[in-house]
Design an enzyme around this catalytic site. Structure first.
Site, PDB file in Angstrom:
ATOM      1  N   ASP A  56      -1.223  -6.260  -0.479  1.00 21.60           N
ATOM      2  CA  ASP A  56      -1.226  -5.623   0.834  1.00 21.60           C
ATOM      3  C   ASP A  56      -2.629  -5.082   1.126  1.00 21.60           C
ATOM      4  O   ASP A  56      -3.145  -4.242   0.374  1.00 21.60           O
ATOM      5  CB  ASP A  56      -0.219  -4.450   0.768  1.00 21.60           C
ATOM      6  CG  ASP A  56       0.273  -4.024   2.117  1.00 21.60           C
ATOM      7  OD1 ASP A  56      -0.084  -4.663   3.128  1.00 21.60           O
ATOM      8  OD2 ASP A  56       1.049  -3.042   2.161  1.00 21.60           O
ATOM      9  N   LYS A  98      -1.358  -9.380   2.819  1.00 27.01           N
ATOM     10  CA  LYS A  98      -0.584  -8.940   3.995  1.00 27.01           C
ATOM     11  C   LYS A  98      -1.474  -8.070   4.875  1.00 27.01           C
ATOM     12  O   LYS A  98      -2.259  -7.264   4.377  1.00 27.01           O
ATOM     13  CB  LYS A  98       0.664  -8.158   3.576  1.00 27.01           C
ATOM     14  CG  LYS A  98       1.474  -7.662   4.791  1.00 27.01           C
ATOM     15  CD  LYS A  98       2.836  -7.118   4.398  1.00 27.01           C
ATOM     16  CE  LYS A  98       2.818  -5.693   3.897  1.00 27.01           C
ATOM     17  NZ  LYS A  98       2.346  -4.691   4.884  1.00 27.01           N
ATOM     18  N   GLU A 116       9.171  -4.690  10.537  1.00 28.84           N
ATOM     19  CA  GLU A 116       9.623  -3.384  10.031  1.00 28.84           C
ATOM     20  C   GLU A 116      10.060  -2.462  11.165  1.00 28.84           C
ATOM     21  O   GLU A 116       9.409  -2.389  12.225  1.00 28.84           O
ATOM     22  CB  GLU A 116       8.481  -2.702   9.255  1.00 28.84           C
ATOM     23  CG  GLU A 116       8.873  -1.299   8.773  1.00 28.84           C
ATOM     24  CD  GLU A 116       7.933  -0.696   7.730  1.00 28.84           C
ATOM     25  OE1 GLU A 116       6.934  -1.336   7.369  1.00 28.84           O
ATOM     26  OE2 GLU A 116       8.228   0.435   7.285  1.00 28.84           O
ATOM     27  N   GLU A 128      -1.307  -5.721   8.595  1.00 27.98           N
ATOM     28  CA  GLU A 128      -0.499  -5.127   9.670  1.00 27.98           C
ATOM     29  C   GLU A 128      -1.164  -5.400  11.016  1.00 27.98           C
ATOM     30  O   GLU A 128      -2.383  -5.248  11.149  1.00 27.98           O
ATOM     31  CB  GLU A 128      -0.364  -3.609   9.464  1.00 27.98           C
ATOM     32  CG  GLU A 128       0.464  -3.254   8.247  1.00 27.98           C
ATOM     33  CD  GLU A 128       0.683  -1.741   8.078  1.00 27.98           C
ATOM     34  OE1 GLU A 128       0.399  -0.966   9.015  1.00 27.98           O
ATOM     35  OE2 GLU A 128       1.135  -1.353   6.983  1.00 27.98           O
ATOM     36  N   ASP A 179       0.842  -1.204   0.000  1.00 26.82           N
ATOM     37  CA  ASP A 179       0.000   0.000   0.000  1.00 26.82           C
ATOM     38  C   ASP A 179       0.878   1.256   0.000  1.00 26.82           C
ATOM     39  O   ASP A 179       0.381   2.378  -0.105  1.00 26.82           O
ATOM     40  CB  ASP A 179      -1.015   0.000   1.159  1.00 26.82           C
ATOM     41  CG  ASP A 179      -0.366  -0.001   2.523  1.00 26.82           C
ATOM     42  OD1 ASP A 179       0.879  -0.086   2.611  1.00 26.82           O
ATOM     43  OD2 ASP A 179      -1.108   0.093   3.534  1.00 26.82           O
ATOM     44  N   SER A 180       2.209   1.052   0.041  1.00 31.50           N
ATOM     45  CA  SER A 180       3.142   2.165  -0.167  1.00 31.50           C
ATOM     46  C   SER A 180       2.927   2.788  -1.540  1.00 31.50           C
ATOM     47  O   SER A 180       3.395   3.897  -1.797  1.00 31.50           O
ATOM     48  CB  SER A 180       4.590   1.679  -0.029  1.00 31.50           C
ATOM     49  OG  SER A 180       4.823   0.559  -0.862  1.00 31.50           O
TER      50      SER A 180
HETATM   51  O1  KIV Z   1       3.482  -1.134   1.693  1.00 30.97           O
HETATM   52  C1  KIV Z   1       4.628  -1.581   1.660  1.00 30.97           C
HETATM   53  O2  KIV Z   1       5.388  -1.378   0.694  1.00 30.97           O
HETATM   54  C2  KIV Z   1       5.076  -2.369   2.805  1.00 30.97           C
HETATM   55  C3  KIV Z   1       6.526  -2.693   2.889  1.00 30.97           C
HETATM   56  C4  KIV Z   1       7.253  -1.516   3.397  1.00 30.97           C
HETATM   57  C5  KIV Z   1       6.785  -3.905   3.710  1.00 30.97           C
HETATM   58  O3  KIV Z   1       4.293  -2.694   3.650  1.00 30.97           O
END
Ligand code: KIV
Length: 270
Positions: A90, A119, A188, A121, A51-52
Site C-alpha cells: 500500500d 495500491k 471502501e 487511493e 498502511d493501516s
Molecule cells: O490500509 C489498509 O489496510 C487498507 C484496507 C482497509 C483496504 O487500505
C-alpha cells in the site's frame, strides 16, 4: 451457511484475480509481519500490506504518517511469510503526489520487496498516476470510496454513494482507473447500491470493505477481524475470533503460574 473451501495450492497471479470476476468471490486480508502472513498463506488469494499498519502495528491515530521505508520493511516480512497469495504494498500518503514521485517510490516496492502490485487511493484525479505506473510494468490496485488518506481534507471518515450524483461520480472513478490499467479496485465505505453499480460498470474485480455483498471480493484488516484492534470497531467489521481475550487470558495464566512457581515445571526444565 458457510462452505468449506479447499486450500489454495498454486501461486496467485494477476491473471488468477482477473479470471475470478463474476465466478468466485476473491478473499483478501491485511498482514504486516511474517508470522501472520504464514498463517494466511494458502487461505486467501491476496494479502495487502496496508498502511493501516500505522494504526494497528505502530499505534498511531491515522494512516497519514506511514512512510515508504515502513511499508517496504513490513512487505519484506510478509513476503518472507507467505508464498502463494498475491502480495500488495500500500503506497502511503505523500508517496504518489505526481507521476514521477509515484514511479520512483513504486519502483522501490518492486526492487526492494517481492510484492506483485502496489495500491493507490484516489479516483479520476489520480488516473494519470495509475497509468504512469502500469505503463512502466507496475501493477496497481486502485482504491475508491472512503479513502483513509483523505481523512483530514474530507474532515472525517465519510460513507460515500448516498445519492445518485455520488454513485455516478464513483462509477466514473472506477472507469478511469480501469482505463488507466488498474487490475482491480478496493471499494471502501460505500452504500451497497453504489458498490453494485461500480462492480457492474467495470470488467476488473472490485474488492469491498464496508461496501456490502455485491463486490467481486472482500478485504478485512486482520487485527479488526481477529479482535486485536480495540480502539474502535466499524459496523462492517465481523470478528472471526477474539484475539485480545485469548492473549489476555493466556497472559494472566502465565503470570499466575510464574508467581506461584508452577511454571516452569520439570517438563519445561533442562
Ligand atoms: O490500509 C489498509 O489496510 C487498507 C484496507 C482497509 C483496504 O487500505
Amino acid at each position: 451457511m458457510s462452505i468449506h473451501t479447499p486450500k489454495i495450492e498454486k501461486k496467485v497471479t494477476l491473471a488468477t484475480i482477473s479470471k475470478m470476476k463474476g465466478k468466485e468471490p476473491i478473499t483478501m486480508v491485511t498482514a504486516y509481519d511474517a508470522l501472520f502472513a504464514q498463517l494466511f498463506d494458502g487461505e486467501v488469494e491476496m494479502i495487502l500490506v496496508g498502511d493501516s499498519l500505522n494504526m494497528s502495528f505502530l499505534g498511531k491515530e491515522d494512516t497519514l504518517s506511514a512512510t515508504m521505508d515502513q511499508m517496504i520493511y513490513h512487505t519484506q516480512a510478509v513476503c518472507n511469510g507467505a508464498k502463494l497469495p498475491l502480495i500488495i504494498l500500500d503506497m502511503p500518503f505523500g508517496t504518489y503526489t505526481s507521476a514521477e514521485v509515484a514511479l520512483q517510490n513504486a519502483s522501490r516496492a518492486y526492487q526492494e520487496t517481492s510484492a506483485q502490485a502496489v495500491k493507490i487511493e484516489g479516483g479520476k484525479e489520480r488516473a494519470h498516476i495509475v497509468e504512469a505506473l502500469t505503463q512502466n510494468s507496475i501493477a496497481v490496485l486502485g482504491h475508491i470510496g472512503l479513502m483513509p488518506q483523505f481523512l483530514r481534507s474530507d474532515g472525517g471518515y465519510k460513507i460515500r454513494g448516498k445519492d445518485q450524483t455520488d454513485i455516478d461520480s464513483l462509477v466514473e472513478d472506477a472507469k478511469a482507473l480501469e482505463a488507466a490499467g488498474a487490475f482491480a479496485i478496493v471499494v471502501e465505505g460505500v452504500k451497497s447500491e453504489a458498490a453494485q453499480a461500480i462492480t457492474q460498470a467495470i470488467a476488473i474485480p472490485t474488492i469491498g470493505i464496508g461496501a456490502g455483498n455485491s463486490t467481486d471480493g472482500q478485504v478485512l484488516v486482520w487485527s479488526d477481524m481477529f479482535g486485536f484492534f480495540e480502539t474502535f470497531k466499524p459496523k462492517f467489521v465481523k470478528q472471526y475470533g477474539n484475539g485480545a481475550k485469548l492473549v489476555r487470558e493466556g497472559l494472566k495464566t502465565y503470570r499466575d503460574e510464574v508467581k506461584s512457581r508452577e511454571f516452569p515445571s520439570d517438563e519445561y526444565t533442562y
